[in-house]
Design a protein around this motif. Structure first.
Motif, mmCIF file in Angstrom:
data_model
loop_
_atom_site.group_PDB
_atom_site.id
_atom_site.type_symbol
_atom_site.label_atom_id
_atom_site.label_comp_id
_atom_site.label_asym_id
_atom_site.label_seq_id
_atom_site.Cartn_x
_atom_site.Cartn_y
_atom_site.Cartn_z
ATOM 1 N N HIS A 262 22.280 50.085 57.141
ATOM 2 C CA HIS A 262 22.734 50.254 58.516
ATOM 3 C C HIS A 262 23.918 49.324 58.733
ATOM 4 C CE1 HIS A 262 22.733 50.813 62.838
ATOM 5 N NE2 HIS A 262 22.790 49.499 62.960
ATOM 6 N N VAL A 263 25.036 49.862 59.163
ATOM 7 C CA VAL A 263 26.248 49.074 59.369
ATOM 8 C C VAL A 263 26.504 48.917 60.867
ATOM 9 C CG1 VAL A 263 28.744 48.997 59.041
ATOM 10 C CG2 VAL A 263 27.268 49.774 57.167
ATOM 11 N N TYR A 264 26.563 47.671 61.316
ATOM 12 C CA TYR A 264 26.849 47.405 62.726
ATOM 13 C C TYR A 264 28.337 47.558 63.031
ATOM 14 C CZ TYR A 264 22.175 45.340 63.280
ATOM 15 O OH TYR A 264 20.813 45.137 63.344
ATOM 16 N N ALA A 265 29.171 47.020 62.140
ATOM 17 C CA ALA A 265 30.611 47.023 62.401
ATOM 18 C C ALA A 265 31.352 46.596 61.155
ATOM 19 C CB ALA A 265 30.955 46.066 63.546
ATOM 20 N N GLU A 266 32.626 46.910 61.127
ATOM 21 C CA GLU A 266 33.526 46.367 60.115
ATOM 22 C C GLU A 266 34.241 45.152 60.711
ATOM 23 O OE1 GLU A 266 37.720 47.439 57.794
ATOM 24 O OE2 GLU A 266 36.760 48.928 59.095
ATOM 25 N N VAL A 267 34.363 44.085 59.933
ATOM 26 C CA VAL A 267 35.230 42.975 60.335
ATOM 27 C C VAL A 267 36.640 43.402 59.942
ATOM 28 C CG1 VAL A 267 35.687 40.509 60.201
ATOM 29 C CG2 VAL A 267 33.363 41.348 59.871
ATOM 30 N N ALA A 268 37.317 44.020 60.889
ATOM 31 C CA ALA A 268 38.562 44.732 60.571
ATOM 32 C C ALA A 268 39.792 43.840 60.622
ATOM 33 C CB ALA A 268 38.736 45.919 61.524
ATOM 34 N N GLY A 408 39.664 26.271 70.806
ATOM 35 C CA GLY A 408 38.960 25.035 70.487
ATOM 36 C C GLY A 408 39.798 23.787 70.627
ATOM 37 N N PHE A 409 39.128 22.675 70.905
ATOM 38 C CA PHE A 409 39.807 21.388 70.924
ATOM 39 C C PHE A 409 40.558 21.198 69.602
ATOM 40 C CE2 PHE A 409 36.965 18.869 74.132
ATOM 41 C CZ PHE A 409 37.455 19.654 75.154
ATOM 42 N N GLY A 410 41.738 20.603 69.705
ATOM 43 C CA GLY A 410 42.608 20.478 68.549
ATOM 44 C C GLY A 410 43.699 21.534 68.570
ATOM 45 N N GLY A 411 43.571 22.484 69.512
ATOM 46 C CA GLY A 411 44.592 23.517 69.645
ATOM 47 C C GLY A 411 44.318 24.778 68.864
ATOM 48 N N PHE A 412 43.102 24.961 68.364
ATOM 49 C CA PHE A 412 42.783 26.143 67.568
ATOM 50 C C PHE A 412 42.601 27.371 68.454
ATOM 51 C CE2 PHE A 412 40.909 22.475 65.234
ATOM 52 C CZ PHE A 412 41.779 22.494 64.154
ATOM 53 N N GLN A 413 43.172 28.497 68.013
ATOM 54 C CA GLN A 413 43.060 29.769 68.724
ATOM 55 C C GLN A 413 42.754 30.841 67.684
ATOM 56 O OE1 GLN A 413 43.500 29.452 72.079
ATOM 57 N NE2 GLN A 413 44.100 27.321 71.780
ATOM 58 N N SER A 414 41.624 31.529 67.815
ATOM 59 C CA SER A 414 41.214 32.508 66.806
ATOM 60 C C SER A 414 40.844 33.834 67.456
ATOM 61 C CB SER A 414 40.028 31.979 65.992
ATOM 62 O OG SER A 414 40.397 30.830 65.251
ATOM 63 N N ALA A 415 40.986 34.898 66.667
ATOM 64 C CA ALA A 415 40.667 36.246 67.144
ATOM 65 C C ALA A 415 40.059 37.056 66.007
ATOM 66 C CB ALA A 415 41.920 36.945 67.665
ATOM 67 N N VAL A 416 39.027 37.827 66.329
ATOM 68 C CA VAL A 416 38.384 38.736 65.378
ATOM 69 C C VAL A 416 38.319 40.115 66.012
ATOM 70 C CG1 VAL A 416 36.229 39.324 64.193
ATOM 71 C CG2 VAL A 416 37.017 36.947 64.211
ATOM 72 N N VAL A 417 38.647 41.141 65.236
ATOM 73 C CA VAL A 417 38.498 42.522 65.677
ATOM 74 C C VAL A 417 37.356 43.154 64.890
ATOM 75 C CG1 VAL A 417 39.550 44.809 65.810
ATOM 76 C CG2 VAL A 417 40.925 42.777 66.320
ATOM 77 N N LEU A 418 36.338 43.622 65.607
ATOM 78 C CA LEU A 418 35.260 44.406 65.013
ATOM 79 C C LEU A 418 35.503 45.868 65.340
ATOM 80 C CD1 LEU A 418 32.032 42.353 65.938
ATOM 81 C CD2 LEU A 418 33.388 42.204 63.845
ATOM 82 N N ALA A 419 35.239 46.744 64.379
ATOM 83 C CA ALA A 419 35.478 48.166 64.611
ATOM 84 C C ALA A 419 34.472 49.008 63.841
ATOM 85 C CB ALA A 419 36.899 48.526 64.178
ATOM 86 N N ARG A 420 34.288 50.229 64.294
ATOM 87 C CA ARG A 420 33.435 51.148 63.553
ATOM 88 C C ARG A 420 34.118 51.495 62.236
ATOM 89 N NH1 ARG A 420 29.189 52.332 66.263
ATOM 90 N NH2 ARG A 420 29.238 52.142 68.530
ATOM 91 N N PRO A 421 33.411 51.365 61.135
ATOM 92 C CA PRO A 421 34.074 51.577 59.834
ATOM 93 C C PRO A 421 34.536 53.008 59.601
ATOM 94 C CG PRO A 421 31.698 51.258 59.564
ATOM 95 C CD PRO A 421 32.020 50.943 60.993
ATOM 96 N N ASP A 422 33.977 53.949 60.335
ATOM 97 C CA ASP A 422 34.351 55.354 60.147
ATOM 98 C C ASP A 422 35.398 55.803 61.153
ATOM 99 O OD1 ASP A 422 32.800 55.204 62.384
ATOM 100 O OD2 ASP A 422 31.421 56.822 61.835
ATOM 101 N N ARG A 423 36.044 54.865 61.842
ATOM 102 C CA ARG A 423 36.989 55.268 62.893
ATOM 103 C C ARG A 423 38.249 55.855 62.304
ATOM 104 N NH1 ARG A 423 38.139 50.335 61.450
ATOM 105 N NH2 ARG A 423 40.167 49.385 61.802
ATOM 106 N N ARG A 424 38.501 55.682 61.039
ATOM 107 C CA ARG A 424 39.690 56.228 60.399
ATOM 108 C C ARG A 424 39.393 56.458 58.931
ATOM 109 N NH1 ARG A 424 40.991 50.508 60.643
ATOM 110 N NH2 ARG A 424 40.950 49.665 58.521
ATOM 111 N N LYS A 425 40.174 57.295 58.299
ATOM 112 C CA LYS A 425 40.061 57.454 56.849
ATOM 113 C C LYS A 425 40.768 56.286 56.192
ATOM 114 C CE LYS A 425 39.480 62.405 56.262
ATOM 115 N NZ LYS A 425 39.996 63.615 55.582
ATOM 116 N N ARG A 426 40.097 55.646 55.257
ATOM 117 C CA ARG A 426 40.684 54.495 54.590
ATOM 118 C C ARG A 426 41.502 54.960 53.400
ATOM 119 N NH1 ARG A 426 39.093 49.882 56.369
ATOM 120 N NH2 ARG A 426 39.759 48.814 54.490
#
Length: 426
Positions: A262-268, A408-426
């Motif tokens: 069972h796949v919840y999401a792709e770390v895209a 985060g303290f120290g000036g860190f800025q991060s972003a993650v995109v999760l997506a359905r793995p079947d949303r496109r043909k790879r």
């Protein structure tokens, strides 16, 4: 490495130990109900402090399956990590004993390490702070583990039998996002097939509370703990400290499909930036967070209008809420006004290094159930925060692509995109 040139990485197991409910199911129920788990601190007597509220985990290590030796050996944060990793491993359905242990890795994020263990042991060896010259013989035998945060990754690796790459990521309050991002890259480059990745934190101790009191970052709203965390609200006056853990099983997508997982999401997509500006301050334009968002979306090959939901950092401090609102507008343009945003810190508090992973768990579950968790306690929006922050009530919505961000303290800025793995043909 771009996702286009590496292996697809998917989430097949989720474990959560958070305030308000046991396990992942209880966590999600709390969020969708819009309930808060913030209360007066019970782990120690908080009356001497300016901020006396927190979001605590009702955690019984023994009831969660830890033995006496494990409980004595591990700090509370390590205990949370191990219990949560076991839940994620079970949820994944992977038969870990059949895998090559050298192809299984671990990445755990934490901002402040074994805070509770170190606090308690210092009080012991110093006789409550009365002795300047401490006597180490009064300390627990495993004090070294408290002083070296890498012990968190070692304990999780031991729990699942992982002998591959192992690391602790400590980048302040983006640690939980960065640990998952780093683990994703390890799989993409072929150094591991499975990664146990997430973050843990148990910082509710006198020293941590005192430190945040000193810079007035936490709320003094002690008379109403349940409504003390108010991201994006005009009446907000600081964040509520929290604790907890979230851990994921990440796998190569092809292997997961072959075994029928069972796949919840792709770390895209994943990106992180630093503002090189100030240890605790933020530029109001949100430029560095916006850049992290743009790079993560480019790696995921999604456009601003493809984002169905944004899980915000939403700490409940004025500078942060305005900073990331500006970042969303800068990176998404007009689509920012049409995209639902929410902050689960309004319900489970700010667990520092762990919260990025806890928010990723909420993001994956939002995709699983097509429900966007609300921002609790949001009654009067700050006029400068003029996006759709999903106030008070969860919202049903088709959710195929989610953006989760951290600051985060120290000036860190991060972003993650999760997506359905079947949303496109790879």
């Amino acid at each position: 490495m771009s996702a286009a040139y590496g292996r697809q990485v998917v989430v097949t197991g989720i474990g959560v130990t958070a305030p308000g409910g046991p396990g992942t199911k209880g966590f999600w129920q709390l969020l969708t109900d819009g309930r808060t788990a913030t209360r007066r601190i019970s782990l120690f007597e908080p009356s001497p402090f300016r901020s006396q509220v927190a979001a605590e985990v009702d955690f019984d290590a023994e009831a969660c399956g830890l033995g006496p030796q494990e409980i004595r050996r591990m700090d509370r944060a390590a205990q949370l990590a191990v219990v949560t990793a076991r839940e994620a491993a079970a949820d994944s359905g992977l038969a870990f004993h059949t895998l090559d242990p050298g192809r299984i890795g671990v990445t755990i994020g934490s901002a402040v390490g074994a805070t509770m263990g170190l606090d308690e042991e210092y009080r012991t060896v110093s006789d409550g702070g009365r002795r300047e010259l401490v006597d180490h013989e009064y300390a627990v035998p495993h004090l070294y583990n408290y002083m070296v945060p890498s012990s968190f990754a070692a304990e999780v690796a031991r729990a699942v039998g992982a002998e591959g790459p192992a690391a602790v990521v400590s980048t302040g309050c983006t640690s939980g996002l960065d640990a998952v991002g780093y683990a994703t890259e390890v799989i993409r480059e072929g150094a591991a097939d499975v990664m146990i990745a997430g973050a843990t934190e148990a910082p509710i101790s006198p020293i941590t509370v005192a430190c945040f009191d000193a810079i007035k970052a936490t709320t003094p709203r002690n008379d109403d703990p349940a409504h003390a965390s108010r991201p994006f609200d005009a009446s907000r006056n600081g964040f509520v400290l929290g604790e907890g853990a979230a851990v994921f099983v990440l796998e190569d997508g092809e292997s997961a499909r072959r075994r029928g997982a069972h796949v919840y999401a792709e770390v895209a997509g994943y990106a992180t930036r630093s503002n090189a500006f100030h240890m605790t301050g933020l530029r109001p334009d949100g430029k560095e967070m916006a850049e992290a968002i743009r790079v993560a979306m480019a790696e995921a090959r999604v456009n601003p209008e493809d984002i169905d939901y944004i899980n915000a950092h939403g700490s409940g401090t004025k500078q942060n809420d305005r900073h990331e609102t500006a970042a969303f507008k800068l990176s998404l343009g007009e689509a920012a006004y049409r995209t639902p945003v929410s902050s689960i810190k309004s319900m489970v508090g700010h667990s520092l290094g762990a919260v990025g992973s806890i928010e990723l768990a909420a993001s994956a579950l939002a995709m699983e159930h097509h429900v966007i968790p609300p921002t609790a306690n949001l009654h009067t929006p700050d006029p400068e925060c003029d996006l759709d922050y999903t106030p008070l009530t969860a919202r049903e919505r088709r959710t195929d692509t989610v953006l989760s961000v951290g600051s985060g303290f120290g000036g860190f800025q991060s972003a993650v995109v999760l997506a359905r793995p079947d949303r496109r043909k790879r």
